[in-house]
Design an enzyme around this catalytic site. Structure first.
Site, mmCIF file in Angstrom:
data_model
loop_
_atom_site.group_PDB
_atom_site.id
_atom_site.type_symbol
_atom_site.label_atom_id
_atom_site.label_comp_id
_atom_site.label_asym_id
_atom_site.label_seq_id
_atom_site.Cartn_x
_atom_site.Cartn_y
_atom_site.Cartn_z
ATOM 1 N N VAL A 161 44.051 53.588 43.617
ATOM 2 C CA VAL A 161 44.572 53.137 42.314
ATOM 3 C C VAL A 161 43.823 53.758 41.133
ATOM 4 C CG1 VAL A 161 45.584 50.953 43.099
ATOM 5 C CG2 VAL A 161 43.174 51.009 42.391
ATOM 6 N N GLY A 205 46.798 47.379 48.261
ATOM 7 C CA GLY A 205 45.794 46.801 49.165
ATOM 8 C C GLY A 205 46.408 45.766 50.084
ATOM 9 N N LYS A 265 37.278 41.587 35.977
ATOM 10 C CA LYS A 265 38.277 40.530 36.165
ATOM 11 C C LYS A 265 38.577 39.827 34.835
ATOM 12 C CE LYS A 265 38.922 41.175 40.604
ATOM 13 N NZ LYS A 265 40.213 41.677 41.113
ATOM 14 N N ARG A 322 44.978 44.368 54.269
ATOM 15 C CA ARG A 322 43.913 43.438 54.706
ATOM 16 C C ARG A 322 43.841 42.244 53.760
ATOM 17 N NH1 ARG A 322 38.792 45.041 54.234
ATOM 18 N NH2 ARG A 322 39.137 46.850 52.909
ATOM 19 N N ASN A 334 46.822 43.845 43.714
ATOM 20 C CA ASN A 334 45.838 43.103 44.514
ATOM 21 C C ASN A 334 44.584 43.918 44.821
ATOM 22 O OD1 ASN A 334 44.942 41.153 46.802
ATOM 23 N ND2 ASN A 334 45.275 43.110 47.846
ATOM 24 N N ILE A 370 37.286 33.116 48.722
ATOM 25 C CA ILE A 370 38.322 33.146 49.761
ATOM 26 C C ILE A 370 37.746 33.886 50.975
ATOM 27 C CG2 ILE A 370 40.694 33.860 50.326
ATOM 28 C CD1 ILE A 370 40.582 31.892 47.938
ATOM 29 N N TYR A 377 31.787 43.396 38.376
ATOM 30 C CA TYR A 377 32.977 42.770 38.969
ATOM 31 C C TYR A 377 33.563 41.706 38.033
ATOM 32 C CZ TYR A 377 35.830 40.225 42.401
ATOM 33 O OH TYR A 377 36.870 39.617 43.062
HETATM 34 P P1 NDP Z 1 39.442 42.973 50.967
HETATM 35 O O1 NDP Z 1 38.170 43.728 50.843
HETATM 36 O O2 NDP Z 1 39.774 42.289 52.219
HETATM 37 O O3 NDP Z 1 40.671 43.944 50.592
HETATM 38 C C1 NDP Z 1 40.639 44.788 49.485
HETATM 39 C C2 NDP Z 1 41.879 45.659 49.501
HETATM 40 O O4 NDP Z 1 41.826 46.549 48.377
HETATM 41 C C3 NDP Z 1 41.968 46.536 50.754
HETATM 42 O O5 NDP Z 1 43.272 46.523 51.247
HETATM 43 C C4 NDP Z 1 41.573 47.928 50.248
HETATM 44 O O6 NDP Z 1 42.221 48.996 50.946
HETATM 45 C C5 NDP Z 1 42.099 47.873 48.818
HETATM 46 N N1 NDP Z 1 41.403 48.840 47.949
HETATM 47 C C6 NDP Z 1 40.066 48.922 47.701
HETATM 48 N N2 NDP Z 1 39.815 49.942 46.860
HETATM 49 C C7 NDP Z 1 41.006 50.517 46.572
HETATM 50 C C8 NDP Z 1 41.407 51.614 45.762
HETATM 51 N N3 NDP Z 1 40.527 52.354 45.071
HETATM 52 N N4 NDP Z 1 42.722 51.924 45.683
HETATM 53 C C9 NDP Z 1 43.631 51.211 46.373
HETATM 54 N N5 NDP Z 1 43.319 50.153 47.165
HETATM 55 C C10 NDP Z 1 42.019 49.822 47.261
HETATM 56 O O7 NDP Z 1 39.406 41.963 49.743
HETATM 57 P P2 NDP Z 1 40.218 40.632 49.395
HETATM 58 O O8 NDP Z 1 41.480 40.568 50.156
HETATM 59 O O9 NDP Z 1 39.277 39.523 49.428
HETATM 60 O O10 NDP Z 1 40.527 40.935 47.849
HETATM 61 C C11 NDP Z 1 41.828 41.188 47.321
HETATM 62 C C12 NDP Z 1 41.777 40.956 45.824
HETATM 63 O O11 NDP Z 1 41.413 39.603 45.562
HETATM 64 C C13 NDP Z 1 40.742 41.814 45.087
HETATM 65 O O12 NDP Z 1 41.266 42.232 43.851
HETATM 66 C C14 NDP Z 1 39.589 40.855 44.881
HETATM 67 O O13 NDP Z 1 38.787 41.209 43.776
HETATM 68 C C15 NDP Z 1 40.336 39.561 44.655
HETATM 69 N N6 NDP Z 1 39.531 38.363 44.874
HETATM 70 C C16 NDP Z 1 38.991 38.089 46.106
HETATM 71 C C17 NDP Z 1 38.228 36.947 46.285
HETATM 72 C C18 NDP Z 1 37.602 36.573 47.589
HETATM 73 O O14 NDP Z 1 36.803 35.615 47.592
HETATM 74 N N7 NDP Z 1 37.903 37.228 48.682
HETATM 75 C C19 NDP Z 1 37.984 36.019 45.164
HETATM 76 C C20 NDP Z 1 38.600 36.408 43.932
HETATM 77 C C21 NDP Z 1 39.347 37.521 43.811
HETATM 78 P P3 NDP Z 1 41.775 49.388 52.475
HETATM 79 O O15 NDP Z 1 42.352 48.285 53.324
HETATM 80 O O16 NDP Z 1 42.403 50.695 52.742
HETATM 81 O O17 NDP Z 1 40.281 49.416 52.484
#
Ligand code: NDP
Length: 249
Positions: free
Chosen positions: A62, A10, A161, A13, A88, A190, A157
């Site tokens: 994944v 991931g 985690k 983004r 991630n 975040i 969710y």
């Molecule tokens: P985003 O939604 O911006 O990014 C999520 C990423 O995960 C994307 O790149 C997406 O790919 C990828 N993804 C989603 N589903 C799949 C899959 N089935 N297989 C492979 N890749 C996948 O989220 P964040 O950057 O905010 O989150 C990143 C991590 O941080 C996550 O694990 C989230 O749970 C965790 N997190 C985020 C928080 C927040 O407040 N933002 C707080 C706590 C934890 P694609 O770009 O192709 O869609």
């Protein structure tokens, strides 16, 4: 010194993108994955290559173990054995539990928990080959602050985690004898696409219940991930570091 190979799921983004940028300032080859948003992943690759960092982009869900194995094999062929894995990739589901259907829950579980296990299982053979006494293999899992206190509007969710935290601790114990260190970070709120659709009340709640009265930015997380993979981190494994501005639930 040979370049380290870093695999970030991931990475196109949000937090994953910033983790790619963080590692770009080191001597690294970066392999990042996307699942739907090829354009954003390609933009990251372009930005990194403009700064002379070698980078490859791989489509990956994944949830699919064979796809995980195939990505690892491709990265190995391209750059050599993997030194660092950052799990991630993740999705969220913000809904009262009683209103969620089975398929929605399943998708969150199989992406956030099974997905971390799949990628770890697929990458460990490569990490084992890359480790040496002074160069441990590293896995960093992106958990969440909700793993600790839970969030009533995000039951599936939060459960995934909490599972990631348990998996991190057990993996650390299992893999220490192979000189592979496993840690997790648990971010609070975040600013990314993931939090964009949350209601205003979620944002004001964060300001109320955290010591540092602001939401986090992607750099707040990526800098700690880098620290956990750095040369000074040699006696820490199985830990979950909370990056949440001192949130008191
Ligand atoms: P985003 O939604 O911006 O990014 C999520 C990423 O995960 C994307 O790149 C997406 O790919 C990828 N993804 C989603 N589903 C799949 C899959 N089935 N297989 C492979 N890749 C996948 O989220 P964040 O950057 O905010 O989150 C990143 C991590 O941080 C996550 O694990 C989230 O749970 C965790 N997190 C985020 C928080 C927040 O407040 N933002 C707080 C706590 C934890 P694609 O770009 O192709 O869609």
């Amino acid at each position: 010194m040979s370049k380290k190979v870093v695999l970030i799921t991931g990475g196109g983004r949000g937090i994953g993108r910033e983790i790619c940028m963080e590692f770009a300032s080191e001597n690294t080859h970066i392999a990042l994955t996307y699942t739907r948003d090829a354009r954003s992943a390609e933009q990251v690759r372009q930005t990194l290559e403009d700064s002379n960092v070698t980078c490859s982009v791989h489509k990956l869900d994944v949830q699919d173990f064979h796809m995980c194995q195939s990505v690892v094999e491709t990265v190995e062929r391209e750059y050599g054995t993997i030194n660092i894995l950052v799990n991630n990739a993740g999705v969220t589901l913000s809904k009262q539990f009683v209103n969620c259907d089975e398929a929605e829950n399943k998708a969150v579980l199989s992406t956030n928990l099974q997905g971390v296990m799949n990628m770890t299982l697929a990458t460990v053979p490569s990490l084992k080959k890359s480790t040496s006494n002074d160069e441990p293999g590293r896995i960093v899992n992106i958990s969440s602050n909700t793993s600790l206190c839970g969030n009533a509007g995000q039951v599936a969710y939060s459960v995934t985690k909490a599972g990631v935290n348990g998996f991190t601790r057990l993996c650390a114990r299992t893999l220490a004898s192979h000189n592979i260190f496993v840690n997790a970070v648990a971010p609070g709120y975040i600013d990314t696409d993931m939090t964009q659709d949350l209601p205003e009340s979620a944002y004001s709640h964060v300001l109320q219940v955290s010591a540092i009265k602001r939401t986090g930015c992607v750099k707040d997380v990526s800098s700690i991930v880098r620290l956990l993979c750095g040369d000074n981190c040699h006696y820490m494994t199985g830990q979950v570091l909370h990056i949440d501005g001192g949130k008191f639930c």
